[in-house]
Design a protein around this motif. Structure first.
Motif, mmCIF file in Angstrom:
data_model
loop_
_atom_site.group_PDB
_atom_site.id
_atom_site.type_symbol
_atom_site.label_atom_id
_atom_site.label_comp_id
_atom_site.label_asym_id
_atom_site.label_seq_id
_atom_site.Cartn_x
_atom_site.Cartn_y
_atom_site.Cartn_z
ATOM 1 N N TYR A 109 0.975 -1.200 0.039
ATOM 2 C CA TYR A 109 -0.168 0.025 -0.009
ATOM 3 C C TYR A 109 0.895 1.314 -0.171
ATOM 4 C CZ TYR A 109 -4.274 -2.447 1.030
ATOM 5 O OH TYR A 109 -5.546 -3.240 1.052
ATOM 6 N N ASP A 112 -11.083 15.132 -7.100
ATOM 7 C CA ASP A 112 -11.328 14.446 -5.687
ATOM 8 C C ASP A 112 -11.105 15.351 -4.641
ATOM 9 O OD1 ASP A 112 -11.149 11.894 -4.129
ATOM 10 O OD2 ASP A 112 -9.052 12.038 -3.988
ATOM 11 N N LYS A 124 -11.906 11.847 4.446
ATOM 12 C CA LYS A 124 -11.447 10.879 3.219
ATOM 13 C C LYS A 124 -10.968 9.384 3.887
ATOM 14 C CE LYS A 124 -6.831 10.465 0.759
ATOM 15 N NZ LYS A 124 -6.981 11.229 -0.474
ATOM 16 N N TYR A 125 -10.646 9.566 5.081
ATOM 17 C CA TYR A 125 -10.365 8.201 5.747
ATOM 18 C C TYR A 125 -11.716 7.299 6.058
ATOM 19 C CZ TYR A 125 -5.335 8.510 6.614
ATOM 20 O OH TYR A 125 -3.983 8.569 6.569
ATOM 21 N N SER A 126 -12.706 8.086 6.012
ATOM 22 C CA SER A 126 -14.077 7.528 6.092
ATOM 23 C C SER A 126 -14.594 6.936 4.733
ATOM 24 C CB SER A 126 -15.162 8.482 6.810
ATOM 25 O OG SER A 126 -14.392 9.144 7.865
ATOM 26 N N VAL A 127 -13.875 7.210 3.740
ATOM 27 C CA VAL A 127 -14.418 6.846 2.448
ATOM 28 C C VAL A 127 -13.444 5.825 1.783
ATOM 29 C CG1 VAL A 127 -15.091 7.556 0.256
ATOM 30 C CG2 VAL A 127 -15.683 8.969 2.129
ATOM 31 N N ASN A 128 -12.182 6.161 1.778
ATOM 32 C CA ASN A 128 -11.258 5.570 1.250
ATOM 33 C C ASN A 128 -9.944 6.028 1.674
ATOM 34 O OD1 ASN A 128 -9.366 4.151 -0.492
ATOM 35 N ND2 ASN A 128 -10.177 4.530 -2.383
ATOM 36 N N SER A 129 -9.109 5.363 2.559
ATOM 37 C CA SER A 129 -7.870 5.873 3.096
ATOM 38 C C SER A 129 -6.708 6.113 2.046
ATOM 39 C CB SER A 129 -7.182 5.113 4.284
ATOM 40 O OG SER A 129 -8.129 4.289 4.833
ATOM 41 N N TYR A 130 -6.697 5.012 1.032
ATOM 42 C CA TYR A 130 -5.379 5.060 0.164
ATOM 43 C C TYR A 130 -5.998 5.403 -1.154
ATOM 44 C CZ TYR A 130 -3.359 2.234 3.482
ATOM 45 O OH TYR A 130 -2.783 1.659 4.835
ATOM 46 N N THR A 131 -6.080 6.768 -1.533
ATOM 47 C CA THR A 131 -6.780 7.169 -2.800
ATOM 48 C C THR A 131 -5.702 7.090 -3.868
ATOM 49 O OG1 THR A 131 -6.828 9.408 -2.224
ATOM 50 C CG2 THR A 131 -8.836 8.290 -2.122
#
Ligand code: PMP
Length: 377
Positions: A82, A114, A262-269
């Motif tokens: 990751y 984004d 952001k971490y609540s949607v997708n941490s590693y964008t």
């Protein structure tokens, strides 16, 4: 109040959705519970070779040679892992150094789309409407619709300028690009300051996607105002639209809230290659300034050529010109250029349907455009 506005937005969205060609389709029962939205329509990306592409404000020059070198030296095995946490990466470190801010003041994302989308989700959370111009980046109303954020558009004046007075009332937040898109019109930093100062209860987002082409940034205001978020992109002045890198700079607290969302949607964008290549681009300031300078010079020459051909346009501070012809309709010019494999952007939208947005290409590309325009108009 909020529920009522949400229902209104939803009803309008459904109506628009049906108008866009979904009428007549048999409605399934479950469709009542679908989050419907009329999506943003990006500029065409034709797959044909040998076209002149002046329709999506990409940079006509390649990214920095340092980006190329780093790309060649990349180890594919790195993809096994990751990426770094998005708030502490080589990219955030270099951006912080470049702008003389703390790393905690930088938020990065997959293109500024984004970043902006996350900012809408995080900061526009009021019953009051968010304000933005009627003629502006056409993604703003789409994000507002999908997140059910009430909004109110403020008409630009007859010269396509944003009227500061329109933005002084109570609202749930403010966003506009500076320079504005697709007009290229710039607002002075003093006027932006007045707007930010008048709204300490909400977040004001200034989208500086095109600021590197001669505009004055409002970044210095960050020292005095904690409700200002400035959003930038690598897609235009850094010639890296394909790597999808955008970022925001703001007060540490704002950035923490953005990262929480952001971490609540997708941490590693963001992916590892983009994080490395973006950092290389920031290191090569000489190249960055060279290509911005070239685009500004070509824009100035293009303004003269277009004026001589009978076009009128507001003074642009972007890497594009928003032009209308005195005699020939924009749609006709758009279609005739397309027949010659020259792509520019045209919107079938009130107030701007007689304008073309022409991205500044290389001098050779612009010469080909002028030759085609000479025969069309
Ligand atoms: N803001 C404005 C004003 C734009 O025109 C664009 C480009 N379409 C963007 C943001 C988004 O650009 P990106 O996602 O490529 O950073």
């Amino acid at each position: 109040m909020k529920g009522c506005l949400e229902r209104m937005c939803f009803a309008i969205t459904c109506e628009l959705y049906e108008k866009k060609g979904n009428k007549g389709n048999k409605q399934m029962k479950w469709e009542e519970n679908v989050r419907k939205v009329v999506p943003y329509v990006p500029g065409e990306q034709p797959q044909k070779k040998d076209i002149i592409k002046l329709n999506t404000n990409e940079c006509p020059y390649p990214p920095s040679p340092m980006v190329q070198k780093a790309m060649q030296e990349m180890d594919y095995q790195d993809l096994r892992l990751y990426p770094e946490f998005p708030e502490k990466t080589p990219l955030t470190a270099h951006l912080a150094e470049y702008y003389h801010v703390k790393e905690e003041q930088i938020f990065i994302g997959v293109g500024s789309d984004d970043v902006l989308s996350m900012a809408f989700l995080t900061f526009f959370n009021s019953d009051r409407p968010v304000f933005f111009p009627d003629i502006t980046y056409s993604f703003y109303d789409v994000w507002a619709d999908i997140y059910r954020i009430p909004y109110e558009v403020k008409p630009l004046d007859a010269d396509f300028c944003i009227r500061k007075e329109d933005y002084m009332g109570e609202c749930g937040g403010i966003i506009f690009p500076n320079p504005n898109a697709p007009t290229g019109v710039l607002m002075g930093v003093e006027d932006i300051e007045d707007i930010v100062k008048a709204h300490s209860d909400v977040v004001v987002i200034i989208d500086e996607a095109y600021i590197d082409f001669g505009g004055t940034t409002c970044l210095p205001l960050l020292e005095s105002y904690d409700n200002l978020l400035v959003v930038r992109t690598f897609s235009k002045s850094r010639a890296m639209a394909g790597s999808r890198i955008g970022y925001a700079i703001g007060n540490e607290k704002l950035i923490r809230y953005l990262n929480d969302a952001k971490y609540s949607v997708n941490s590693y964008t963001m992916n590892r290659p983009a994080l490395r290549l973006g950092a290389e681009s920031v290191k090569d300031d000489a190249y960055f300034k060279e290509i911005c300078g070239k685009i500004i010079r070509t824009r100035e020459r293009s303004e003269k050529e277009l004026a001589a051909l009978g076009f009128t346009f507001p003074k642009s501070y972007g890497n594009f010109i928003f032009a209308s012809h005195k005699k020939v309709r924009a749609k006709e010019i758009f279609e005739k250029l397309k027949e010659r494999d020259i792509y520019v952007r045209h919107w079938n939208k009130a107030r701007i349907d007689d304008y073309l947005r022409i991205t500044i290409g290389t001098d050779e590309e612009m010469d080909a455009l002028f030759a085609a325009l000479r025969s069309i108009v």
